[in-house]
Design an enzyme around this catalytic site. Sequence first.
Site, short mmCIF file in Angstrom:
data_model
loop_
_atom_site.label_atom_id
_atom_site.label_comp_id
_atom_site.label_asym_id
_atom_site.label_seq_id
_atom_site.Cartn_x
_atom_site.Cartn_y
_atom_site.Cartn_z
N TYR A 153 -15.64 17.93 -15.49
CA TYR A 153 -16.11 16.54 -15.49
C TYR A 153 -17.11 16.36 -14.35
O TYR A 153 -16.84 16.76 -13.21
CB TYR A 153 -14.92 15.59 -15.31
CG TYR A 153 -15.38 14.18 -15.05
CD1 TYR A 153 -16.16 13.52 -16.00
CD2 TYR A 153 -15.08 13.53 -13.87
CE1 TYR A 153 -16.63 12.24 -15.76
CE2 TYR A 153 -15.53 12.25 -13.63
CZ TYR A 153 -16.30 11.62 -14.58
OH TYR A 153 -16.76 10.36 -14.34
N LYS A 176 -7.86 7.47 -19.36
CA LYS A 176 -8.15 8.00 -20.70
C LYS A 176 -6.91 7.88 -21.59
O LYS A 176 -6.47 6.78 -21.87
CB LYS A 176 -8.66 9.43 -20.59
CG LYS A 176 -9.67 9.67 -19.45
CD LYS A 176 -10.92 8.82 -19.55
CE LYS A 176 -11.90 9.21 -18.46
NZ LYS A 176 -12.90 8.19 -18.18
N ARG A 182 0.83 -1.22 0.00
CA ARG A 182 0.00 0.00 0.00
C ARG A 182 0.86 1.26 0.00
O ARG A 182 0.38 2.35 -0.31
CB ARG A 182 -0.99 -0.01 1.18
CG ARG A 182 -1.92 1.18 1.18
CD ARG A 182 -3.19 1.03 2.01
NE ARG A 182 -3.05 0.19 3.18
CZ ARG A 182 -2.48 0.55 4.32
NH1 ARG A 182 -1.94 1.75 4.46
NH2 ARG A 182 -2.42 -0.30 5.33
N ASP A 237 -6.82 19.83 -14.21
CA ASP A 237 -7.12 18.49 -14.73
C ASP A 237 -6.70 18.50 -16.20
O ASP A 237 -7.32 19.17 -17.03
CB ASP A 237 -8.61 18.19 -14.56
CG ASP A 237 -8.97 16.78 -14.99
OD1 ASP A 237 -8.29 16.24 -15.89
OD2 ASP A 237 -9.93 16.21 -14.44
C1 LIG Z 1 -11.57 15.18 -17.22
C2 LIG Z 1 -11.80 14.00 -16.31
N1 LIG Z 1 -11.29 14.04 -15.07
C3 LIG Z 1 -11.49 13.03 -14.20
C4 LIG Z 1 -12.21 11.90 -14.55
C5 LIG Z 1 -12.41 10.79 -13.57
O1 LIG Z 1 -11.54 9.75 -13.85
P1 LIG Z 1 -11.83 8.20 -13.51
O2 LIG Z 1 -13.01 7.79 -14.34
O3 LIG Z 1 -10.54 7.55 -13.91
O4 LIG Z 1 -12.13 8.11 -12.06
C6 LIG Z 1 -12.73 11.81 -15.86
C7 LIG Z 1 -13.52 10.65 -16.26
O5 LIG Z 1 -14.23 10.65 -17.25
C8 LIG Z 1 -12.52 12.90 -16.75
O6 LIG Z 1 -13.02 12.89 -18.00
#
Ligand SMILES: Cc1ncc(COP(=O)(O)O)c(C=O)c1O
Length: 324
Positions: free
Chosen positions: A66, A162, A15, A137
């Site tokens: 998001y 992604k 961990r 992000d």
């Molecule tokens: C821009 C963005 N940030 C964060 C996330 C969240 O990521 P995760 O689905 O890997 O938890 C996503 C998911 O679609 C996203 O598109």
Amino acid sequence: MAATYVAGGDMEYGRYDNPTWRAFEDALGDLEGGRCLSFSSGLAAVATILDLVGLGEKVVAPRHAYNGSVMQLADLEARDRVKTHLVDITDTEAVVAACEDASLVWLESPTNPAMEVADIETITRAAHEAGAYVVVDNTFATPMLQRPLEWDVDLVLHSATKYIGGHSDLLMGAIITRDDQLHGVLKGRRDLVGAIPGAFEAWLALRGLRTLPLRMERAQANAEELVRRLRERPDLTEVRYPGFGGMIAIVLPNGDLADLVQHATKLWVYATSLGGVESTLERRRRWKSEPTTIPEGLIRLSVGIEDVEDLWEDLVQALDSVPH
Ligand SMILES: Cc1ncc(COP(=O)(O)O)c(C=O)c1O
């Protein structure tokens, strides 16, 4: 794949550390220009950062980020943990004004799925003057197209699910920073909460990273060509593309038409998520959690690395198959 290590070495327990995470973190850290920590998902990384905001402090965030990130903030606000100030990130003046009294400024650029772009450098300067930390992000742009740490941003976040992984076969998140103190605090939170990736996921993500430049180059070239052609179609209310990357949003006159289109493709996969080698599409308002300021007829396109003529042919037959 070990859960524990021979005691007394530099890795005591699974961990806290893992050699495959380290390899992945070194690679993504190099690409973004900082030190990286990997997480079990993008949202686990989001939660770990938001957990650092002090009780009752103010977070400035995009109204169209998001929806999972926006939902986490709404949940914290509903429990009186933080105060959220949602902004239009394209309105730099308004974002700068909102930075006053903020403890954290959350940016996503381009935004998912509105495709808005923020003036990260100007906003970061204003946030720092106000004593706030800035997170970007960077999931849509990836370090191939945008390196926010170079604009003095404190933390860069990825849903590595992604483009970083790139093959729609793993979930992972990552945070990258140049601030050793923040890195230590975040590592401490990750140790304590256990929001860690599996070794196999980290291995897959590392393998995915090897082709990131090639995938981004092809996805962007495909997207640019599709945007050029889509902009000539009078049946679309809007084509949103920030000028870089592999993500496009098209807007149809209403949600019913968009529903028909998302079900009419054969090559483009009707699925959520994005950033894989295969092209996917979905009408975002099919999710109840999506902000109502996102048009009902907006379809998000994640452009993959297929032959652009195949992608165009399939999209055209889907758009032509619905009533005009
Ligand atoms: C821009 C963005 N940030 C964060 C996330 C969240 O990521 P995760 O689905 O890997 O938890 C996503 C998911 O679609 C996203 O598109």
